[in-house]
Write a protein that holds these residues in place. Structure first.
Motif, PDB file in Angstrom:
ATOM      1  N   MET A  70       0.552  -1.078   0.174  1.00  0.00           N
ATOM      2  CA  MET A  70      -0.017  -0.568   0.201  1.00  0.00           C
ATOM      3  C   MET A  70       0.792   1.931   0.221  1.00  0.00           C
ATOM      4  O   MET A  70       1.937   1.391   0.881  1.00  0.00           O
ATOM      5  N   SER A  71       0.497   2.062  -0.480  1.00  0.00           N
ATOM      6  CA  SER A  71       1.430   3.447  -1.346  1.00  0.00           C
ATOM      7  C   SER A  71       1.278   4.097   0.369  1.00  0.00           C
ATOM      8  O   SER A  71      -0.191   3.719   0.965  1.00  0.00           O
ATOM      9  N   SER A  72       2.603   5.474  -0.178  1.00  0.00           N
ATOM     10  CA  SER A  72       1.971   6.273   1.148  1.00  0.00           C
ATOM     11  C   SER A  72       0.364   7.126   1.328  1.00  0.00           C
ATOM     12  O   SER A  72      -0.058   7.401   2.185  1.00  0.00           O
ATOM     13  N   SER A  73       0.523   6.835  -0.353  1.00  0.00           N
ATOM     14  CA  SER A  73      -0.949   8.366  -0.194  1.00  0.00           C
ATOM     15  C   SER A  73      -2.095   7.418   0.156  1.00  0.00           C
ATOM     16  O   SER A  73      -3.135   8.236   0.471  1.00  0.00           O
ATOM     17  N   GLN A  74      -2.104   6.380  -0.114  1.00  0.00           N
ATOM     18  CA  GLN A  74      -3.884   5.612   0.892  1.00  0.00           C
ATOM     19  C   GLN A  74      -3.520   5.103   2.127  1.00  0.00           C
ATOM     20  O   GLN A  74      -4.572   4.546   2.261  1.00  0.00           O
ATOM     21  N   LYS A  75      -2.252   6.088   2.675  1.00  0.00           N
ATOM     22  CA  LYS A  75      -2.807   6.195   4.343  1.00  0.00           C
ATOM     23  C   LYS A  75      -2.793   7.187   4.914  1.00  0.00           C
ATOM     24  O   LYS A  75      -2.461   8.442   4.165  1.00  0.00           O
ATOM     25  N   SER A  76      -4.014   7.234   6.457  1.00  0.00           N
ATOM     26  CA  SER A  76      -4.070   8.286   6.795  1.00  0.00           C
ATOM     27  C   SER A  76      -2.613   9.050   7.899  1.00  0.00           C
ATOM     28  O   SER A  76      -2.327   8.185   7.935  1.00  0.00           O
ATOM     29  N   ARG A  77      -3.043   9.937   7.951  1.00  0.00           N
ATOM     30  CA  ARG A  77      -1.890   9.874   9.107  1.00  0.00           C
ATOM     31  C   ARG A  77      -1.616   9.581   9.662  1.00  0.00           C
ATOM     32  O   ARG A  77      -0.906   8.924  10.493  1.00  0.00           O
ATOM     33  N   SER A  78      -2.774   8.645  10.577  1.00  0.00           N
ATOM     34  CA  SER A  78      -2.751   7.913  11.902  1.00  0.00           C
ATOM     35  C   SER A  78      -2.595   6.669  11.327  1.00  0.00           C
ATOM     36  O   SER A  78      -2.049   5.808  11.723  1.00  0.00           O
ATOM     37  N   GLY A  79      -1.827   6.339  10.002  1.00  0.00           N
ATOM     38  CA  GLY A  79      -1.938   4.923   9.914  1.00  0.00           C
ATOM     39  C   GLY A  79      -2.576   3.976   9.430  1.00  0.00           C
ATOM     40  O   GLY A  79      -1.932   2.918   8.850  1.00  0.00           O
ATOM     41  N   LYS A  80      -4.105   4.537   9.316  1.00  0.00           N
ATOM     42  CA  LYS A  80      -4.782   3.154   8.901  1.00  0.00           C
ATOM     43  C   LYS A  80      -5.047   4.117   7.467  1.00  0.00           C
ATOM     44  O   LYS A  80      -4.754   4.717   6.951  1.00  0.00           O
ATOM     45  N   ALA A  81      -5.373   2.369   6.801  1.00  0.00           N
ATOM     46  CA  ALA A  81      -5.494   1.977   5.445  1.00  0.00           C
ATOM     47  C   ALA A  81      -6.538   3.087   4.654  1.00  0.00           C
ATOM     48  O   ALA A  81      -8.065   3.117   6.242  1.00  0.00           O
ATOM     49  N   LYS A  82      -7.304   4.006   3.871  1.00  0.00           N
ATOM     50  CA  LYS A  82      -8.092   5.055   3.969  1.00  0.00           C
ATOM     51  C   LYS A  82      -8.923   4.394   2.723  1.00  0.00           C
ATOM     52  O   LYS A  82      -8.201   3.653   2.357  1.00  0.00           O
ATOM     53  N   ARG A  83     -10.533   4.473   2.617  1.00  0.00           N
ATOM     54  CA  ARG A  83     -11.719   3.635   1.798  1.00  0.00           C
ATOM     55  C   ARG A  83     -11.025   4.191   0.903  1.00  0.00           C
ATOM     56  O   ARG A  83     -10.646   5.365   0.271  1.00  0.00           O
ATOM     57  N   PRO A  84     -11.511   3.316  -0.349  1.00  0.00           N
ATOM     58  CA  PRO A  84     -10.413   3.940  -2.157  1.00  0.00           C
ATOM     59  C   PRO A  84     -11.812   3.934  -2.550  1.00  0.00           C
ATOM     60  O   PRO A  84     -13.318   4.109  -1.974  1.00  0.00           O
ATOM     61  N   ALA A  85     -11.685   5.470  -3.193  1.00  0.00           N
ATOM     62  CA  ALA A  85     -12.756   6.635  -3.862  1.00  0.00           C
ATOM     63  C   ALA A  85     -13.318   6.182  -4.434  1.00  0.00           C
ATOM     64  O   ALA A  85     -14.480   6.113  -4.417  1.00  0.00           O
ATOM     65  N   ALA A  86     -12.741   4.654  -4.707  1.00  0.00           N
ATOM     66  CA  ALA A  86     -14.471   3.760  -5.912  1.00  0.00           C
ATOM     67  C   ALA A  86     -14.868   3.242  -4.910  1.00  0.00           C
ATOM     68  O   ALA A  86     -16.706   2.361  -5.512  1.00  0.00           O
ATOM     69  N   ASP A  87     -15.026   3.162  -4.200  1.00  0.00           N
ATOM     70  CA  ASP A  87     -16.131   3.257  -2.665  1.00  0.00           C
ATOM     71  C   ASP A  87     -17.362   3.258  -2.011  1.00  0.00           C
ATOM     72  O   ASP A  87     -16.558   4.381  -1.698  1.00  0.00           O
ATOM     73  N   LEU A  88     -18.118   3.140  -3.107  1.00  0.00           N
ATOM     74  CA  LEU A  88     -19.094   4.302  -3.433  1.00  0.00           C
ATOM     75  C   LEU A  88     -19.938   4.151  -2.119  1.00  0.00           C
ATOM     76  O   LEU A  88     -20.823   4.749  -1.756  1.00  0.00           O
ATOM     77  N   GLY A  89     -20.054   3.030  -1.458  1.00  0.00           N
ATOM     78  CA  GLY A  89     -20.865   2.220   0.034  1.00  0.00           C
ATOM     79  C   GLY A  89     -20.582   2.927   1.136  1.00  0.00           C
ATOM     80  O   GLY A  89     -19.926   4.231   1.289  1.00  0.00           O
ATOM     81  N   PRO A  90     -21.370   3.260   1.903  1.00  0.00           N
ATOM     82  CA  PRO A  90     -21.870   4.402   2.994  1.00  0.00           C
ATOM     83  C   PRO A  90     -21.228   3.037   4.063  1.00  0.00           C
ATOM     84  O   PRO A  90     -20.646   1.662   4.129  1.00  0.00           O
TER      85      PRO A  90
END
Length: 151
Positions: A1-21
């Motif tokens: 996982m690239s550093s652009s996909q992680k938030s500052r807390s180190g947790k992985a962000k949800r991908p932009a393609a994931d449109l569900g709540p």
């Protein structure tokens, strides 16, 4: 996982393609839905369009920041008698600030969401689909593959 996909807390962000709540949005939406149903059942809203009308809150969708709620409602008996969703929905939107104030006392959220009411069209769509399935030409087409398998 690239550093652009992680938030500052180190947790992985949800991908932009994931449109569900998110689960958070779903849980908070159900909390708001149950509370709104209770408010609409218990409170006496001073609007002629809402007097004696039972309203079902079918779904509440919250924005990702939980500050805006879209509430899908269905007035019971809409289209059958005197009750019209064309009159009920604007009346609910007019009373949204009052309902938001009552909601703030019932839910334990950091912010009480702003409420926007819309008519739930899913009941109309379901009856339309049922009517399509009951048409003779559609029933014939649905039965045809089963008959071919038996032969």
């Amino acid at each position: 996982m690239s550093s652009s996909q992680k938030s500052r807390s180190g947790k992985a962000k949800r991908p932009a393609a994931d449109l569900g709540p998110s689960q958070r949005q779903l849980r908070a939406g159900e909390l708001v839905r149950h509370s709104l149903a209770e408010i609409l059942r218990e409170e006496d809203i001073q609007d002629p369009a809402l007097e004696g009308v039972s309203i079902t809150v079918t779904e509440v969708r919250l924005s990702p920041d939980l500050k805006h709620a879209t509430c899908f409602v269905e007035p019971l008996g809409a289209g059958v008698g005197v009750v019209s969703s064309a009159a009920v929905i604007p009346a609910l939107n007019k009373a949204s600030k009052f309902l938001r104030g009552r909601l703030g006392k019932l839910v334990d959220l950091k912010f009480t969401p702003a409420l926007k009411f819309l008519h739930d069209e899913s009941f109309n769509e379901a009856s339309h689909i049922n009517a399509l399935f009951s048409r003779p030409d559609v029933a014939r087409d649905l039965a045809a593959p089963d008959e071919e398998e038996e032969a």
